[in-house]
Design a protein around this motif. Structure first.
Motif, short mmCIF file in Angstrom:
data_model
loop_
_atom_site.label_atom_id
_atom_site.label_comp_id
_atom_site.label_asym_id
_atom_site.label_seq_id
_atom_site.Cartn_x
_atom_site.Cartn_y
_atom_site.Cartn_z
N LYS A 157 0.85 -1.19 0.00
CA LYS A 157 0.00 0.00 0.00
C LYS A 157 0.88 1.25 0.00
O LYS A 157 1.88 1.32 0.72
N ILE A 158 0.51 2.22 -0.83
CA ILE A 158 1.30 3.44 -1.01
C ILE A 158 0.71 4.57 -0.17
O ILE A 158 -0.49 4.84 -0.23
N ILE A 159 1.56 5.22 0.63
CA ILE A 159 1.17 6.42 1.37
C ILE A 159 2.15 7.53 1.01
O ILE A 159 3.36 7.38 1.24
N PHE A 160 1.66 8.60 0.40
CA PHE A 160 2.54 9.68 -0.05
C PHE A 160 2.71 10.72 1.05
O PHE A 160 1.80 10.97 1.85
N THR A 161 3.89 11.31 1.09
CA THR A 161 4.14 12.46 1.96
C THR A 161 4.49 13.64 1.06
O THR A 161 5.33 13.52 0.16
N ALA A 171 -0.57 12.32 12.52
CA ALA A 171 -0.87 11.96 11.13
C ALA A 171 -0.58 10.48 10.87
O ALA A 171 -1.35 9.79 10.18
N ILE A 172 0.52 9.98 11.43
CA ILE A 172 0.86 8.56 11.29
C ILE A 172 -0.21 7.70 11.96
O ILE A 172 -0.64 6.68 11.43
N GLU A 173 -0.68 8.15 13.13
CA GLU A 173 -1.72 7.41 13.86
C GLU A 173 -3.01 7.35 13.06
O GLU A 173 -3.70 6.32 13.04
N ARG A 174 -3.33 8.46 12.36
CA ARG A 174 -4.57 8.49 11.56
C ARG A 174 -4.54 7.44 10.45
O ARG A 174 -5.48 6.65 10.32
N VAL A 175 -3.46 7.42 9.66
CA VAL A 175 -3.41 6.45 8.55
C VAL A 175 -3.23 5.03 9.08
O VAL A 175 -3.71 4.07 8.46
N THR A 176 -2.59 4.90 10.23
CA THR A 176 -2.38 3.56 10.81
C THR A 176 -3.70 2.93 11.22
O THR A 176 -3.96 1.75 10.95
N LYS A 188 -7.50 -1.40 10.21
CA LYS A 188 -8.88 -1.86 10.00
C LYS A 188 -9.01 -2.60 8.68
O LYS A 188 -9.64 -3.66 8.60
N GLN A 189 -8.37 -2.06 7.62
CA GLN A 189 -8.49 -2.71 6.32
C GLN A 189 -7.76 -4.05 6.30
O GLN A 189 -8.26 -5.03 5.74
N LEU A 190 -6.59 -4.10 6.94
CA LEU A 190 -5.85 -5.36 6.99
C LEU A 190 -6.61 -6.42 7.77
O LEU A 190 -6.61 -7.60 7.41
N GLN A 191 -7.29 -6.01 8.83
CA GLN A 191 -8.08 -6.96 9.62
C GLN A 191 -9.26 -7.49 8.83
O GLN A 191 -9.58 -8.69 8.87
N MET A 192 -9.90 -6.60 8.07
CA MET A 192 -11.03 -7.03 7.22
C MET A 192 -10.54 -7.99 6.15
O MET A 192 -11.18 -9.02 5.87
#
Length: 371
Positions: free
Chosen positions: A77-81, A108-113, A118-122
């Motif tokens: 998964k790509i996360i841009f800064t 900000a890291i906590e938000r995307v984490t 959640k998505q990885l668990q699903m």
């Protein structure tokens, strides 16, 4: 743990990213790079779950790098800064999972984490892990079904016949060649009868173990088809050393090195394997030498040393590779390592051959160490 790769061309910001991301308990950082091409070259070995990419980088910007990562590693998964919010729309064109505006903060890291977890668990709850048939030829013959259970061969000849087919995929092999190979001491009628019985048992065990491999009857022989299965020997057969020109093209070659666990069908007394065993030993040696050349060219001396040490764990008395390793130590001005390695090599050489190592090697060591 979520495996993370970070690419940021400014070293101070890269260090900050490593610190902020490293404080989050969900992550383990497997790679951090200032050069996009280097990150791309290491991608197959690292297999990151997430890549944090700076958008504004020279030579290859983050959007281009993200697009290439999507092609090579669909699960990453790509996360841009970025310092510019207007990049966000472009970011999502390369299927970015998210983006963070600089300066990057723990919040900000906590938000995307949270969103990522959640998505990885699903995904984990929906998708069952895929099990694959495993076939290993180097370092011994080890075949396991999709449950990870070792395949037990009904007879020694059925195992040997399967091993021979593994060496010659998609080749029409004459039944007369197979009888001469496996039952040369028998008359033609008995040898042919044994081949038919062995082939029947082999096909039966392959079907029962669901190996996903087919052996087709041809006019006067058989054709082994691996279908969708892959294995270490097949990968070596497909290796083209001429395509290995730089670190960016070395990912597949790195994987091949990891596959080579020892001699072809080691500890199996197949009389026909000797020339094949030597052929693949030479190919493995050429592969390691080529990768060491690339390591040296990119000033990665520790990596070159590790690669040669792994080679010598398999072939400890290979003279040229022992000298190559000591030369790496010499380049790094590690005289004590040269002395220690030569002492170990000389002792093994005396035990194996009951003689002293070649004089030119001992003289080379003396010149390098002054001893």
């Amino acid at each position: 743990m979520i495996k993370v790769m970070i690419v940021e061309d400014e070293k101070p910001i890269l260090d900050l990213m490593k610190h902020v991301i490293g404080q989050n308990d969900h992550y383990t950082i497997v790679g951090a790079f200032t050069h996009p091409l280097e990150a791309l070259a290491c991608l197959p070995d690292l297999c990151p779950d997430v890549a944090f990419l700076d958008v504004e980088m020279p030579k290859m910007n983050g959007l281009e790098l993200g697009s290439k990562i999507n092609e090579l590693s669909e699960h990453t998964k790509i996360i841009f800064t970025t310092a510019y919010k207007e990049y966000a729309l472009d970011a999502f064109k390369v299927y970015a999972f998210d983006y963070i505006l600089k300066p990057v903060t723990p919040a900000a890291i906590e938000r995307v984490t949270n969103r990522l977890v959640k998505q990885l668990q699903m995904t984990a709850s929906i998708k069952q892990p895929m099990k694959n048939v495993s076939i290993q030829c180097f370092g011994g013959l080890d075949v396991r079904n999709a449950e990870g259970e070792v395949v037990r061969w009904p007879t020694r000849k059925s195992e040997e016949l399967f091993a021979y087919f593994l060496c010659h995929p998609k080749e029409d092999i004459s039944k007369w060649h197979l009888t001469d190979l496996l039952w040369q001491e028998m008359d033609e009628s008995r040898a042919t009868h044994n081949l038919h019985n062995t082939m029947y048992r082999l096909k039966k065990i392959m079907k029962e173990q669901e190996l996903g491999i087919d052996i087709q009857k041809t006019g006067e022989g058989y054709l082994f088809h691996p279908m969708d299965q892959t294995y270490d020997l097949l990968a070596f057969q497909q290796l083209d050393l001429s395509s290995l020109k730089d670190r960016q093209s070395a990912g597949g070659a790195e994987n091949l090195c990891a596959m080579y666990k020892g001699a072809l069908f080691d500890r199996k007394d197949f009389l026909w394997k000797a020339p094949l065993e030597e052929r693949y030993r030479k190919k493995y040696t050429e592969l390691v030498c080529k990768l060491v050349e690339l390591d040296i060219a990119s000033k990665e001396l520790p990596r070159a040393a590790r690669r040669l040490e792994e080679y010598l764990a398999v072939y400890p008395l290979h003279e040229e590779m022992n000298v190559a390793l000591m030369d790496i130590y010499a380049r790094g001005e590690q005289k004590q390592k040269i002395v220690q390695h030569y002492a170990k090599f000389a002792d093994a050489y005396r035990q194996e051959w009951d003689m002293e190592p070649p004089r030119e090697i001992s003289e080379w060591v003396s010149r390098m160490t002054g001893q």
